[in-house]
Design a protein around this motif. Structure first.
Motif, short mmCIF file in Angstrom:
data_model
loop_
_atom_site.label_atom_id
_atom_site.label_comp_id
_atom_site.label_asym_id
_atom_site.label_seq_id
_atom_site.Cartn_x
_atom_site.Cartn_y
_atom_site.Cartn_z
N GLY A 1 -2.15 9.83 -12.22
CA GLY A 1 -2.88 9.13 -11.15
C GLY A 1 -1.93 8.56 -10.11
O GLY A 1 -0.71 8.76 -10.17
N TYR A 2 -2.51 7.87 -9.16
CA TYR A 2 -1.72 7.25 -8.10
C TYR A 2 -1.36 5.82 -8.50
O TYR A 2 -2.17 5.09 -9.08
CB TYR A 2 -2.51 7.22 -6.79
CG TYR A 2 -2.63 8.55 -6.11
CD1 TYR A 2 -1.65 8.99 -5.22
CD2 TYR A 2 -3.72 9.37 -6.36
CE1 TYR A 2 -1.76 10.22 -4.59
CE2 TYR A 2 -3.85 10.61 -5.73
CZ TYR A 2 -2.87 11.03 -4.86
OH TYR A 2 -2.97 12.26 -4.24
N GLY A 3 -0.13 5.41 -8.16
CA GLY A 3 0.29 4.03 -8.27
C GLY A 3 0.64 3.51 -6.89
O GLY A 3 1.48 4.10 -6.20
N VAL A 4 -0.02 2.44 -6.46
CA VAL A 4 0.14 1.93 -5.09
C VAL A 4 0.60 0.48 -5.15
O VAL A 4 0.10 -0.32 -5.95
CB VAL A 4 -1.19 2.04 -4.32
CG1 VAL A 4 -1.04 1.47 -2.91
CG2 VAL A 4 -1.65 3.50 -4.26
N GLN B 1 0.80 -1.23 0.00
CA GLN B 1 0.00 0.00 0.00
C GLN B 1 0.84 1.28 0.00
O GLN B 1 0.29 2.37 0.16
CB GLN B 1 -0.98 0.03 1.19
CG GLN B 1 -1.98 -1.11 1.21
CD GLN B 1 -2.80 -1.17 -0.07
OE1 GLN B 1 -3.40 -0.18 -0.48
NE2 GLN B 1 -2.81 -2.34 -0.72
N GLN B 2 2.13 1.16 -0.21
CA GLN B 2 2.95 2.37 -0.30
C GLN B 2 2.76 3.01 -1.67
O GLN B 2 2.70 2.34 -2.69
CB GLN B 2 4.43 2.02 -0.10
CG GLN B 2 5.35 3.24 -0.08
CD GLN B 2 6.80 2.86 0.21
OE1 GLN B 2 7.09 1.73 0.58
NE2 GLN B 2 7.70 3.82 0.03
N GLU B 3 2.66 4.34 -1.66
CA GLU B 3 2.49 5.06 -2.92
C GLU B 3 3.80 5.07 -3.70
O GLU B 3 4.87 5.39 -3.16
CB GLU B 3 2.03 6.49 -2.67
CG GLU B 3 0.59 6.59 -2.17
CD GLU B 3 0.15 8.02 -1.96
OE1 GLU B 3 1.00 8.93 -2.07
OE2 GLU B 3 -1.05 8.24 -1.68
N ILE B 4 3.69 4.74 -4.99
CA ILE B 4 4.86 4.72 -5.86
C ILE B 4 4.85 5.91 -6.81
O ILE B 4 5.90 6.49 -7.10
CB ILE B 4 4.91 3.38 -6.64
CG1 ILE B 4 5.05 2.21 -5.65
CG2 ILE B 4 6.05 3.37 -7.66
CD1 ILE B 4 4.96 0.85 -6.30
N THR B 5 3.68 6.27 -7.30
CA THR B 5 3.53 7.45 -8.15
C THR B 5 2.39 8.30 -7.63
O THR B 5 1.46 7.80 -7.00
CB THR B 5 3.25 7.07 -9.62
OG1 THR B 5 1.98 6.40 -9.69
CG2 THR B 5 4.33 6.17 -10.17
N ARG B 6 2.46 9.62 -7.92
CA ARG B 6 1.42 10.56 -7.52
C ARG B 6 1.10 11.48 -8.69
O ARG B 6 1.97 11.77 -9.52
CB ARG B 6 1.88 11.40 -6.32
CG ARG B 6 2.06 10.62 -5.04
CD ARG B 6 2.38 11.55 -3.90
NE ARG B 6 2.52 10.84 -2.64
CZ ARG B 6 2.68 11.45 -1.47
NH1 ARG B 6 2.75 12.78 -1.43
NH2 ARG B 6 2.78 10.75 -0.36
N PRO B 7 -0.15 11.98 -8.75
CA PRO B 7 -0.52 12.90 -9.83
C PRO B 7 0.35 14.15 -9.81
O PRO B 7 0.65 14.70 -8.75
CB PRO B 7 -1.99 13.24 -9.53
CG PRO B 7 -2.47 12.14 -8.66
CD PRO B 7 -1.29 11.68 -7.87
N GLY B 8 0.76 14.58 -10.99
CA GLY B 8 1.56 15.80 -11.10
C GLY B 8 3.05 15.58 -11.08
O GLY B 8 3.81 16.49 -11.44
N GLU B 9 3.49 14.41 -10.65
CA GLU B 9 4.92 14.13 -10.64
C GLU B 9 5.42 13.90 -12.07
O GLU B 9 4.67 13.42 -12.93
CB GLU B 9 5.22 12.90 -9.80
CG GLU B 9 4.98 13.09 -8.30
CD GLU B 9 5.31 11.83 -7.51
OE1 GLU B 9 5.47 11.94 -6.29
OE2 GLU B 9 5.39 10.74 -8.12
#
Length: 464
Positions: A95-98, A39-47
């Motif tokens: 988007g988010y990558g988890v 459940q750790q975030e790997i990517t986030r929007p805007g990065e």
């Protein structure tokens, strides 16, 4: 300290299998191993989108942002590759990558792709092919999402449009029930006093509503004064609730000038029942007319939806009226137009020839163009829908007086996935889809924009 990666670790991925040893050596020398907890975030929007990511263990769940909320997108498992691939135009994460479970990635920076192409053209070809497949699948998914997004907006507007006539029918039905229940008692009270046949004929003649749109020809101020005078006169005739009856009688277009001779022809004791019966009949007729108008509005909306979605036909090309499609789309979007107090101008050319096309596809174009205009127009803005014939083409203009599109944005406006909206508020596919639909119809979509005016023009060939 985890053990370093080996060529065997990379070779387990289908896209990286059966490569020359030198290629594995280069990958291991230039890439890096990264680990993530469940459940750790790997990517986030805007990065910035900087890395190719090969999943060695665990998995990735991607989420789209829709109206500020996370919505599940696609999921990748061990053995698959994601992120940036050679020749990709992706620059920003949307988007988010988890991580799903303890996850191990092998990542390679995009700046190294030119060197990789020199080291292993075969691997680059594999990755480009995978990117093409991924782009095609993602485009299909995004197109479905775009259609569902448009459908959601239309459904919300349609729900509001249907709510008003439905509520009007409900109110009218309840009021009619009350009136019908009163009729036997009113009729009994009237005939007990034996009015003459002539008086009954005159009473029945006035039981048809007349001119409800102008309330007897009075202005609003005169109407208020006349209502007071009529109520006072009704009370002199023995009517106990004159003010209630006065409003209804006047609403139905009946005035003192018509009611005074009627009352004079009736026995004094019959006048309260006669006037109450008359008011009940007139109000019932008005309520029935309200029900007919409301049900007609519902039928029109259903017809608009049918025309909009082309439910009565398949997806074949056929002769169609551009104006009919525009009208059905505008009617379905009418709630948004009213909500934003938009000044809508229809400027349709007379006797416009038909074109050959798909109604549902073209209506998707009109929806995208109109919806984009409504998103940028200020409260009380102006929206013009214009049609013209230019030689063997029909032109459809969508013109708004919004802020315009910045010059630096114009060259990219039709690019797929390009959007100026906040993350999650748009897919960046609406105009790309619109352009492709118009091209599929043998036409073209043009854009002109400056501060205070944006003009889209769709050219569609006339049916030959």
């Amino acid at each position: 300290m985890p053990a370093p990666l080996t060529p065997a670790d990379l070779a387990r991925l289908p896209l990286l299998a059966d490569l020359p040893p030198a290629t594995y050596d280069w990958l291991l020398a230039h890439g890096e191993r990264r680990t993530f907890a469940d459940q750790q975030e790997i990517t986030r929007p805007g990065e910035p989108a900087e890395y190719m990511m090969a999943i060695l263990a665990g998995g990735l769940q991607f989420f789209r942002m829709v109206n500020g909320q996370r919505e599940p997108g696609f999921r990748l498992e061990a053995g698959q590759i994601s992120g940036v691939l050679p020749y990709s135009r992706l620059r920003t994460i949307s988007g988010y990558g988890v991580a799903t479970g303890p996850t191990v990635l092998f990542v390679l920076h995009r700046n190294l792709f030119p060197e990789l192409e020199q080291v292993s053209p075969e691997l680059v070809q594999r990755l480009v092919s995978a990117m093409s497949d991924r782009a095609r699948d993602e485009a299909r998914a995004q197109e479905r999402d775009e259609k569902l997004r448009a459908l959601g907006k239309l459904s919300a507007g349609l729900a509001h449009e249907l709510n008003n006539p439905t509520a009007a029918i409900g109110r009218a039905a309840q009021a009619l029930t009350d009136r019908v229940q009163q009729q036997p008692a009113l009729l009994t009270a009237l005939v007990q006093h034996c009015p003459s046949p002539e008086a009954l004929a005159a009473l029945v003649a006035l039981a048809e509503p007349a001119g409800t749109e102008n309330r007897g020809g009075f202005t609003a101020l005169e109407c208020a004064d006349e209502e007071d005078l009529l109520a006072d006169w009704l009370e002199t005739q023995g009517v106990p609730d004159g003010y209630r009856l006065a409003a209804s009688l006047l609403e139905a277009g009946r005035t003192r000038e018509e009611l005074v001779p009627l009352a004079a022809s009736l026995p004094p004791e019959a006048r309260p029942a006669a006037l109450a019966w008359l008011e009940s009949q007139l109000t019932s007729r008005c309520l029935l007319r309200d029900v007919q108008e409301a049900s007609g509005r519902i039928s029109t909306l259903v017809s608009n939806v049918k025309t909009y979605s082309h439910m009565d036909r398949g997806a074949e090309y056929a002769s169609l009226s551009v104006q009919a499609g525009l009208e059905s789309t505008l009617n379905i979007l009418s709630y948004r137009l009213r909500e934003r107090q938009i000044q809508l101008v229809r400027d349709f050319a007379p006797q416009l020839p038909p074109i050959r096309g798909q109604v549902s596809s073209l209506n998707q174009v009109w929806t995208n163009l109109l919806d984009n205009a409504l998103d940028v127009l200020p409260l009380g803005g102006r929206l013009e829908v214009r049609t013209r014939q230019q030689g063997s083409f029909v032109q459809v203009y969508i013109i708004d007086n919004g802020p315009g599109i910045p010059p630096e944005v114009l060259p990219h406006i039709f690019e797929p996935f390009f959007t100026t909206k906040q993350a999650g508020e748009g897919t960046g596919l609406g105009l790309d889809i619109a352009q492709r639909i118009i091209r599929d119809h043998g036409g073209r979509l043009e854009l002109r924009s400056q501060p205070g005016q944006t003009e889209f023009c769709a050219w569609l060939p006339v049916l030959s």
